[in-house]
Design a protein around this motif. Structure first.
Motif, PDB file in Angstrom:
ATOM      1  N   PRO A 134       0.990  -1.128  -0.135  1.00 45.01           N
ATOM      2  CA  PRO A 134       0.211  -0.217   0.190  1.00 45.01           C
ATOM      3  C   PRO A 134       0.778   1.132  -0.108  1.00 45.01           C
ATOM      4  CG  PRO A 134      -0.344  -1.321   2.290  1.00 45.01           C
ATOM      5  CD  PRO A 134       0.958  -1.787   1.329  1.00 45.01           C
ATOM      6  N   MET A 135       0.364   2.264  -0.592  1.00 42.39           N
ATOM      7  CA  MET A 135       1.034   3.421  -0.321  1.00 42.39           C
ATOM      8  C   MET A 135       0.946   4.951   0.002  1.00 42.39           C
ATOM      9  SD  MET A 135       3.163   2.894  -3.070  1.00 42.39           S
ATOM     10  CE  MET A 135       4.073   1.909  -2.235  1.00 42.39           C
ATOM     11  N   ALA A 136       1.357   5.230   0.952  1.00 44.15           N
ATOM     12  CA  ALA A 136       1.209   6.457   1.254  1.00 44.15           C
ATOM     13  C   ALA A 136       0.918   7.250   0.064  1.00 44.15           C
ATOM     14  CB  ALA A 136       2.578   7.141   2.038  1.00 44.15           C
ATOM     15  N   GLY A 137      -0.766   7.980   0.166  1.00 44.50           N
ATOM     16  CA  GLY A 137      -0.625   8.826  -0.545  1.00 44.50           C
ATOM     17  C   GLY A 137      -1.958   8.611  -1.434  1.00 44.50           C
ATOM     18  N   ASP A 138      -2.432   7.462  -1.163  1.00 45.44           N
ATOM     19  CA  ASP A 138      -3.172   6.324  -1.754  1.00 45.44           C
ATOM     20  C   ASP A 138      -4.770   7.344  -1.115  1.00 45.44           C
ATOM     21  OD1 ASP A 138      -2.226   4.708  -3.438  1.00 45.44           O
ATOM     22  OD2 ASP A 138      -2.153   2.522  -1.808  1.00 45.44           O
ATOM     23  N   VAL A 139      -5.141   7.611  -1.671  1.00 45.30           N
ATOM     24  CA  VAL A 139      -6.633   8.048  -1.211  1.00 45.30           C
ATOM     25  C   VAL A 139      -7.934   7.512  -0.497  1.00 45.30           C
ATOM     26  CG1 VAL A 139      -8.632   9.499  -2.349  1.00 45.30           C
ATOM     27  CG2 VAL A 139      -6.703   9.796  -3.395  1.00 45.30           C
ATOM     28  N   GLY A 140      -8.122   7.640   0.692  1.00 48.36           N
ATOM     29  CA  GLY A 140      -8.540   6.666   1.663  1.00 48.36           C
ATOM     30  C   GLY A 140     -10.480   7.021   1.412  1.00 48.36           C
ATOM     31  N   ARG A 141     -10.795   6.570   2.305  1.00 52.43           N
ATOM     32  CA  ARG A 141     -12.720   6.616   1.781  1.00 52.43           C
ATOM     33  C   ARG A 141     -13.089   7.695   2.135  1.00 52.43           C
ATOM     34  NH1 ARG A 141     -12.516   0.748   3.987  1.00 52.43           N
ATOM     35  NH2 ARG A 141     -12.790   1.424   5.746  1.00 52.43           N
ATOM     36  N   GLY A 142     -13.773   8.188   1.672  1.00 53.21           N
ATOM     37  CA  GLY A 142     -14.900   9.564   2.002  1.00 53.21           C
ATOM     38  C   GLY A 142     -13.914  10.644   1.840  1.00 53.21           C
ATOM     39  N   GLN A 143     -12.336  10.610   1.210  1.00 48.75           N
ATOM     40  CA  GLN A 143     -11.323  11.509   0.961  1.00 48.75           C
ATOM     41  C   GLN A 143     -10.823  12.043  -0.621  1.00 48.75           C
ATOM     42  OE1 GLN A 143      -8.122  10.007   2.512  1.00 48.75           O
ATOM     43  NE2 GLN A 143      -8.303  11.598   4.009  1.00 48.75           N
ATOM     44  N   LYS A 144     -10.698  14.004  -0.452  1.00 48.12           N
ATOM     45  CA  LYS A 144     -10.687  14.056  -2.384  1.00 48.12           C
ATOM     46  C   LYS A 144      -9.676  13.628  -2.792  1.00 48.12           C
ATOM     47  CE  LYS A 144     -11.142  18.724  -4.784  1.00 48.12           C
ATOM     48  NZ  LYS A 144     -11.993  20.310  -4.580  1.00 48.12           N
ATOM     49  N   GLU A 163       4.172  15.559  -6.569  1.00 52.74           N
ATOM     50  CA  GLU A 163       4.883  15.828  -5.646  1.00 52.74           C
ATOM     51  C   GLU A 163       5.251  14.731  -4.539  1.00 52.74           C
ATOM     52  OE1 GLU A 163       3.310  19.605  -3.545  1.00 52.74           O
ATOM     53  OE2 GLU A 163       4.280  20.468  -5.027  1.00 52.74           O
ATOM     54  N   MET A 164       3.845  14.230  -4.535  1.00 51.75           N
ATOM     55  CA  MET A 164       3.281  12.983  -3.550  1.00 51.75           C
ATOM     56  C   MET A 164       4.500  11.585  -4.140  1.00 51.75           C
ATOM     57  SD  MET A 164      -0.930  13.313  -2.491  1.00 51.75           S
ATOM     58  CE  MET A 164      -0.712  12.585  -2.141  1.00 51.75           C
ATOM     59  N   GLN A 165       3.742  11.644  -4.942  1.00 53.72           N
ATOM     60  CA  GLN A 165       4.720  10.100  -5.819  1.00 53.72           C
ATOM     61  C   GLN A 165       6.611  10.830  -6.335  1.00 53.72           C
ATOM     62  OE1 GLN A 165       3.000   9.298  -9.384  1.00 53.72           O
ATOM     63  NE2 GLN A 165       5.724   8.698 -10.217  1.00 53.72           N
ATOM     64  N   GLU A 166       7.212  12.098  -5.780  1.00 53.59           N
ATOM     65  CA  GLU A 166       8.480  12.381  -6.234  1.00 53.59           C
ATOM     66  C   GLU A 166       9.142  12.183  -4.902  1.00 53.59           C
ATOM     67  OE1 GLU A 166       8.819  15.993  -7.611  1.00 53.59           O
ATOM     68  OE2 GLU A 166       8.690  14.835  -9.691  1.00 53.59           O
ATOM     69  N   ASP A 167       7.764  12.599  -3.240  1.00 55.91           N
ATOM     70  CA  ASP A 167       8.568  12.326  -1.952  1.00 55.91           C
ATOM     71  C   ASP A 167       7.762  10.904  -1.460  1.00 55.91           C
ATOM     72  OD1 ASP A 167       8.915  13.803   0.478  1.00 55.91           O
ATOM     73  OD2 ASP A 167       6.787  13.120   0.965  1.00 55.91           O
ATOM     74  N   LEU A 168       7.543  10.066  -2.384  1.00 58.23           N
ATOM     75  CA  LEU A 168       7.262   9.105  -2.100  1.00 58.23           C
ATOM     76  C   LEU A 168       8.804   8.197  -2.599  1.00 58.23           C
ATOM     77  CD1 LEU A 168       5.661   5.988  -1.072  1.00 58.23           C
ATOM     78  CD2 LEU A 168       4.734   6.539  -3.330  1.00 58.23           C
ATOM     79  N   PRO A 185      19.131   1.005  -3.279  1.00 55.22           N
ATOM     80  CA  PRO A 185      18.907   1.315  -4.417  1.00 55.22           C
ATOM     81  C   PRO A 185      19.409   2.736  -5.246  1.00 55.22           C
ATOM     82  CG  PRO A 185      17.019   1.708  -3.421  1.00 55.22           C
ATOM     83  CD  PRO A 185      18.106   1.029  -2.564  1.00 55.22           C
ATOM     84  N   ALA A 186      19.887   2.851  -6.371  1.00 51.14           N
ATOM     85  CA  ALA A 186      20.219   3.713  -7.161  1.00 51.14           C
ATOM     86  C   ALA A 186      18.832   5.046  -7.698  1.00 51.14           C
ATOM     87  CB  ALA A 186      21.169   3.448  -8.354  1.00 51.14           C
ATOM     88  N   GLU A 187      17.413   4.285  -7.757  1.00 49.15           N
ATOM     89  CA  GLU A 187      16.783   5.293  -8.099  1.00 49.15           C
ATOM     90  C   GLU A 187      15.237   3.676  -7.165  1.00 49.15           C
ATOM     91  OE1 GLU A 187      15.145   5.590 -11.578  1.00 49.15           O
ATOM     92  OE2 GLU A 187      17.583   4.340 -12.231  1.00 49.15           O
ATOM     93  N   VAL A 188      14.213   4.729  -7.223  1.00 48.61           N
ATOM     94  CA  VAL A 188      13.106   3.697  -7.460  1.00 48.61           C
ATOM     95  C   VAL A 188      11.731   4.344  -8.188  1.00 48.61           C
ATOM     96  CG1 VAL A 188      10.956   3.993  -5.803  1.00 48.61           C
ATOM     97  CG2 VAL A 188      13.067   3.982  -4.519  1.00 48.61           C
ATOM     98  N   ARG A 189      10.934   3.130  -8.994  1.00 52.33           N
ATOM     99  CA  ARG A 189      10.433   3.820 -10.335  1.00 52.33           C
ATOM    100  C   ARG A 189       8.692   2.463  -9.545  1.00 52.33           C
ATOM    101  NH1 ARG A 189      13.493   1.357 -14.870  1.00 52.33           N
ATOM    102  NH2 ARG A 189      15.512   2.384 -14.620  1.00 52.33           N
ATOM    103  N   LEU A 190       7.581   3.472  -9.725  1.00 55.70           N
ATOM    104  CA  LEU A 190       6.497   3.089  -9.024  1.00 55.70           C
ATOM    105  C   LEU A 190       5.865   3.079 -10.640  1.00 55.70           C
ATOM    106  CD1 LEU A 190       5.078   6.365  -6.707  1.00 55.70           C
ATOM    107  CD2 LEU A 190       6.129   4.091  -6.883  1.00 55.70           C
TER     108      LEU A 190
END
Length: 239
Positions: free
Chosen positions: A135-145, A154-159, A179-184
């Protein structure tokens, strides 16, 4: 007695099947055998992330985003499960799968199953480890915009930055690599996190015995051990 003999024969067959890649060429693998390489083998391990309920509550209180926003863990765990852990009880989380995508064994299994292989072009320079089901931090939870596009970027780069810092491959002699880098990457099976290590920096050998992959995602920890001698394929350590 005959049932006992039959059970013994089946067990013996299972032992042979477990190492079929040592005695059979990839073209001879059955589909279940090729699938086994990709699901549970020396190059692919499934594990259940560990989450300390106290750390989870602390993370939710503090917020996960480091750029002035709360990159949501928000009590929503993997697959939408509640990450609250009432009363400090251990949390039951779905397993994640950790794979050495650039292994030749994994590549041959995908070829046998006619699956697209996106990583083999990188094999000469990189070792790519994937984690599926995290699970990714930044995933939108129930009832959230849903955040706007700029905020999501920004959230993806931060992650990616946090995962780069909080992920290691560690040898039994305490040598540690990041790791030299991380990709999603989004796939039909869900979002995959790719950890790219430079092959020349690793310079591993079967005699190094064991390597441990570890990553932290907020309150979640994934810790998986791989036996390097078991990862030998067609006479070579295959990462």
């Amino acid at each position: 007695m005959r049932y006992l003999i039959a059970a013994t024969v089946l067990c013996a067959g299972a032992v042979v099947a477990a190492d079929f890649w040592k005695s059979k060429q990839p073209a001879e693998w059955t589909e279940p055998e090729a699938t086994k390489i990709l699901e549970e083998s020396p190059w692919v391990k499934s594990t259940t992330p560990f989450m300390d309920p106290k750390v989870a509550r602390s993370s939710r209180s503090a917020g996960m985003g480091s750029r002035g926003g709360s990159g949501n863990m928000s009590g929503v765990g993997p697959m939408g499960t509640n990450a609250g852990g009432a009363g400090g009880t251990p949390l039951r989380l779905p397993p994640v799968r950790v794979s050495f995508e650039t292994s030749a064994a994994v590549s041959d299994a995908k070829l046998r199953l006619k699956l697209q292989d996106l990583y083999q072009e990188q094999r000469a320079e990189n070792v790519v480890v994937s984690v599926l089901g995290m699970p990714m931090a930044g995933d939108v939870g129930r009832g959230q915009k849903m955040p706007d596009a700029e905020r999501r970027k920004e959230m993806q780069e931060d992650l990616q930055e946090r995962l780069t810092q909080m992920t290691t491959l560690k040898l039994s002699n305490d040598r540690v690599f990041q790791p030299a880098e991380v990709r999603l990457q989004k796939t039909v099976n869900g979002q995959v996190v790719l950890f790219v290590f430079r092959r020349e920096e690793l310079n591993l050998h079967p005699d190094d015995k064991q390597i441990v992959f570890k990553t932290l995602m907020g309150p979640l920890e994934v810790d998986v051990k791989f036996n390097l001698k078991e990862m030998v394929y067609q006479g070579k350590l295959s990462l």
